[in-house]
Design a protein around this motif. Structure first.
Motif, PDB file in Angstrom:
ATOM      1  N   ARG A  66       0.832  -1.201   0.000  1.00  0.00           N
ATOM      2  CA  ARG A  66       0.000   0.000   0.000  1.00  0.00           C
ATOM      3  C   ARG A  66       0.864   1.246   0.000  1.00  0.00           C
ATOM      4  O   ARG A  66       0.700   2.151   0.800  1.00  0.00           O
ATOM      5  N   GLY A  67       1.826   1.253  -0.909  1.00  0.00           N
ATOM      6  CA  GLY A  67       2.657   2.453  -1.067  1.00  0.00           C
ATOM      7  C   GLY A  67       3.791   2.540  -0.071  1.00  0.00           C
ATOM      8  O   GLY A  67       4.206   3.639   0.318  1.00  0.00           O
ATOM      9  N   ALA A  68       4.331   1.395   0.354  1.00  0.00           N
ATOM     10  CA  ALA A  68       5.432   1.398   1.318  1.00  0.00           C
ATOM     11  C   ALA A  68       6.724   1.896   0.687  1.00  0.00           C
ATOM     12  O   ALA A  68       6.967   1.680  -0.495  1.00  0.00           O
ATOM     13  N   LEU A  69       7.545   2.561   1.487  1.00  0.00           N
ATOM     14  CA  LEU A  69       8.872   2.960   1.038  1.00  0.00           C
ATOM     15  C   LEU A  69       9.828   1.773   1.194  1.00  0.00           C
ATOM     16  O   LEU A  69       9.511   0.785   1.854  1.00  0.00           O
ATOM     17  N   ASP A  70      11.015   1.930   0.604  1.00  0.00           N
ATOM     18  CA  ASP A  70      11.959   0.803   0.553  1.00  0.00           C
ATOM     19  C   ASP A  70      12.293   0.212   1.929  1.00  0.00           C
ATOM     20  O   ASP A  70      12.361  -0.997   2.094  1.00  0.00           O
TER      21      ASP A  70
END
Lengths: 95, 310, 512
Positions: A66-70
């Motif tokens: 759901r749009g997680a960053l690295d």
């Protein structure tokens, strides 16, 4: 080395992801993401880099992002794999 | 010495297992954040949270504020795993829950020292903020405060304290008065800072304002916060008044003259200006500078000026 | 194909219309008279009240190929446009254009009528599914997106001929005097409908609240109205206005709002006579709240608040922070109630509000406007029309009008939403040209348009975190990674028309 049992990690909050892993004879990575159109390639690269870093060569991974960053992707994969009782080969940071 | 003057008006808790909150850390104006592996994380997610915090901190290199991690209590099976995971990411320190006895703090100190020695980290890098949050801890707080040189502040935890007392926490805070003073006495007597408890009702701006004014009067220099919306209010209350700033500037000017003359003591408006007065003035001015109330180059706040020859 | 001054490819003609590429915000001059409207005679005893929409459509002589309009004051609660089109379709009329002031998701009910050719074009921006399907090429229906000021201008200068305007009238008498403040479908200001009432070739007032003559107060007067029709309902009141509009609780939004208010203060604008516009979004309201506190501290009394009006602005009026409100659209119940009660809360037409081609629009009197963005780019261009998917999803509203008019135009937007970077190298679609944007405020720093070096100095002096837009862009991409560009086909599905009628950008069909 090997995923010995089913496990999962993460939450369904925005900016997070769920990672589901289970044993399999080949390596399969399935990615669903709210930003699939823009980031599927980068997410896949990141997943593969983590698998390589952790020495996982087979198993089935399902990512629901759901749009997680690295950093969150790294953390959730590592958590899921540790829960699946993977023996860690190294602990180097993904570049 | 340095940490005594460090601004710690606002120590914001950030839940350790929530990426949406963690990745906002760099935009918060809080003087410090406390990434929480303890109460904000359910037991089944302890492993996930510590890995998430570790990965987050690895990438948070240009840090905007001090970063503490609240680990789980040393009496739990999680604490050592917490440390093993997060210390390599170099937080500035550890918020230690349930610091009831000096032995608990000494134990943490030992673990930190071992890590520093084995990982080539400068000795004493990791600071400790013990939470004084039980009746037992309040009674032993002076010994706790002196249990480690790493301690930079004592943090009062009213929620757990009232639970241990089997009483209700009220917004008036009468039930906390004596305990707060105990923490303050121990902090002042040991030369460390005193941080007040959280104020849980985020929507009650006036309640937070009243409580912060009260604890400022008592001697606390900051508060733990549960929501970023509380930062501005707390900073506003710890904002120095103009007459305080003017007096502090006079003090620094007087001490600067004294340093030139080679003496450590001087009088101002008929009162002796000694080390504690200078430290107090310097702390006030550091706050004022950070809030833009005094220009950075208007006053010399170097350690040398504050403490004399080092 | 030619490139306009922003480097966007614009065709010479599109759907039979010769296009003029965008050049700059202020120099294009009109060289023509106002659009004409035929005179008519109304004698004593002549009746306007008709029995049904069908009778009205017959009476105005609507034919194949004509264009109709409605207003969007009923927003997503509007039932009128769907009723009208369904009636038109049943009468066998085809090839109708829609030039409403905006289209909302509720109008997805029009999709079957687009598919069978009853509706063949939109002369206005479209919110929601219709625009998405058009972007995907699944629906053939050209769209020309216009701003509020641009739409008013297009009616006034005759670029768009509206043959019949169906005006939803929450309170109306049998002669067509109407207002928006009373009745079950009360929506407050009828600002967008004023221009239609003056320039459409036939005007049908449609009401679910017919009152005895004369309806008081009168917003749109009878001498502009041809016919009156009573219907059971104009829409769903619960979707017409929001019950409340709330200040954001999001920490990034609050940080942005604090910075934005500090920017306005540092620019020296918060003084007596201050005029201000902001939207109804949570961050915009938080800016207004911070501004209000600063005005209170300084004892400043503003001249007017403008735009879509919320209860928040009503409070500021009633507490004496503004002398007046100029209201083209009410966003919530408190605003609707106020416009009926406060004489200093004035309804204004879209023409007066934002048309560049008249003797002076209100937007030109604004000291400051706060605007949102879907994307911004390193040239300060702003996109509010298309999403990161490339789909056209939103109308322009007053975005480019107020940006051009205000002394200080401030974009408030997070630098990233989830993983999506909002600060881009190049926006997908230009809604508002960077030439008219002064400051972009994000939670990660404030970028000042290089055209305003003095302003950047003022902000730095106030210790605000001024950042270079390129550095901000690099920081954001460092966090999110660079998203894959959306792939488009050559086919143009929509035009983005600038307020002066030139074409600032096109929207192309998204590749499958």
């Amino acid at each position: 080395m090997d995923i010995t049992r089913k496990a999962s990690a993460g939450t369904v909050q925005s900016s997070d992801l769920m990672v589901f892993v289970e044993p399999a004879s080949t390596l399969e990575v399935d990615i669903e993401s709210t930003v699939k159109q823009q980031f599927e390639g980068l997410i896949r690269e990141r997943v593969m880099a983590n698998l390589a870093r952790l020495g996982v060569s087979h198993g089935r991974l399902r990512i629901s992002d759901r749009g997680a960053l690295d950093y969150a992707i790294d953390a959730r994969i590592e958590t899921a794999l540790r829960r699946a009782a993977v023996k860690m080969e190294t602990s180097e940071v993904v570049p | 010495m340095e940490s005594e003057l460090k601004l710690r008006r606002s120590l914001l808790y950030v839940p350790g297992n929530m990426p949406s909150m963690l990745q906002n850390v760099s935009i918060f104006d809080a003087d410090a954040v406390q990434l929480d592996l303890e109460d904000a994380v359910p037991l089944a997610e302890k492993d996930a949270a510590r890995i998430l915090v570790r990965k987050f901190l690895d990438g948070y290199t240009k840090r905007r504020q001090e970063v503490f991690v609240r680990i789980n209590g040393l009496d739990t099976s999680y604490a050592e795993d917490d440390l093993r995971e997060i210390l390599p990411a170099r937080p500035d320190g550890i918020r230690l829950p349930k610091a009831d006895t000096p032995e608990v703090v000494e134990h943490l100190d030992t673990l930190l020292t071992e890590f520093e020695e084995s990982h080539n980290v400068p000795l004493g890098h990791f600071k400790i903020i013990p939470s004084i949050e039980t009746a037992y801890a309040v009674l032993h707080v002076f010994d706790v405060a002196r249990a480690s040189d790493r301690i930079v502040a004592l943090a009062f935890g009213a929620e757990d304290y009232t639970a241990s007392m089997e009483i209700q926490r009220t917004k008036g805070g009468e039930e906390l008065f004596t305990a707060r003073n105990h923490v303050l006495w121990a902090a002042k007597a040991s030369g460390v800072q005193a941080i007040d408890s959280i104020f849980a009702d985020v929507d009650d701006v006036e309640g937070l304002r009243r409580e912060t004014e009260l604890v400022k009067k008592l001697g606390f220099i900051g508060k733990s916060l549960v929501n970023p919306r509380q930062i501005e209010i707390v900073h506003d209350i710890f904002r120095p008044q103009q007459d305080e700033i003017d007096y502090a500037l006079e003090v620094m000017e007087a001490i600067s003259r004294a340093r030139e003359l080679g003496t450590g003591v001087i009088s101002l408006r008929g009162r002796m200006v000694d080390a504690p007065v200078v430290k107090r003035a310097a702390r006030m001015l550091k706050t004022a500078v950070s809030m833009g109330l005094v220009a950075e180059d208007a006053v010399d706040l170097s350690d040398e000026m504050i403490h004399g020859v080092l | 194909m030619v490139k306009n001054s922003l480097g966007r490819d614009i065709p010479e003609t599109w759907c039979g219309r010769a296009l003029e590429p965008y050049e700059d915000p202020f120099s294009r001059l009109p060289d023509l008279d106002r659009a004409p409207r035929r005179l008519k005679r109304h004698n004593p005893g002549d009746k306007k009240l008709l029995g049904s929409l069908r009778e009205a459509i017959e009476a105005v002589g609507l034919k194949d190929g004509m264009t109709i309009a409605t207003h969007h004051h009923l927003r997503n609660g509007d039932a009128l446009l769907n009723q009208v089109v369904s009636e038109i379709d049943a009468m066998g009329i085809r090839d109708i254009g829609i030039a409403s002031s905006s289209i909302h998701p509720v109008h997805a009910a029009l999709i079957p009528f687009i598919k069978k050719g009853t509706i063949t074009r939109f002369e206005c921006g479209v919110n929601g599914l219709i625009a998405e399907l058009v972007s995907k090429g699944q629906l053939k229906c050209p769209i020309t997106v216009r701003s509020h000021g641009g739409r008013a201008r297009s009616l006034v200068d005759g670029e768009v001929r509206v043959d019949v305007a169906f005006i939803a009238a929450p309170c109306c008498d049998p002669l067509g005097n109407m207002n928006g403040t009373e009745g079950p479908s009360a929506c407050g200001s009828l600002g967008y409908a004023f221009t239609d009432a003056e320039y459409a070739h036939a005007v049908v007032a449609v009401t679910d609240n017919l009152v005895p003559y004369p309806a008081m107060p009168t917003s749109i007067p009878q001498h502009l109205v041809d016919f009156v029709v009573q219907v059971e309902t104009l829409g769903d009141p619960s979707k017409i206005v929001s019950t409340t509009t709330r200040i954001t609780r999001d920490p990034a939004g609050l940080q942005i709002a604090r910075y934005a208010a500090d920017v306005i203060d540092a620019a020296g604008l918060i003084k007596d006579g201050f005029s201000f516009q902001t939207g109804a979004g949570g961050t915009s309201l938080a800016v207004a709240d911070n501004i209000k506190q600063k005005m209170a501290e300084k004892g400043v009394k503003g001249s007017f608040g403008c735009g879509g009006i919320t209860g928040y602005f009503v409070e500021m009026l009633e507490q004496g922070f503004f002398r007046s409100l100029l209201d083209v659209q009410c966003f919530d119940l408190a605003a609707v109630a106020s416009i009926g009660r406060n004489t200093a809360h004035q309804e204004i037409s879209a023409n007066l509000y934002a048309n560049p081609f008249n003797r002076g629009a209100v937007v030109n009197q604004l000291d400051c406007v706060i605007l949102g963005a879907t994307e911004v780019d390193v040239d300060f261009n702003v996109n509010v029309n298309t999403e990161s998917t490339g789909y056209l999803l939103h109308n322009t509203g007053g975005h480019c009008d107020t940006a051009a008019g205000a002394k200080l135009s401030v974009i408030v937007a997070p630098a990233l939403r989830g993983r999506l970077p909002i600060v881009r190298e190049r926006v997908t679609t230009v809604t508002t040209p960077g030439d008219t944007i002064d400051v972009i405020v994000t939670e990660r720093g404030i970028a000042v348009n290089p055209r305003r070096p003095g302003l950047a100095e003022q902000l730095r002096a106030a210790r605000l975190p001024v950042v270079d837009i390129h550095a901000l862009h690099a920081e954001v991409c460092g966090i999110t990674g660079t998203p894959r560009d959306v792939e488009f086909e050559d086919e143009i599905v929509a035009l983005i028309e600038y307020r002066d009628g030139t074409i600032i950008d096109t929207v192309r069909r998204v590749a499958r």
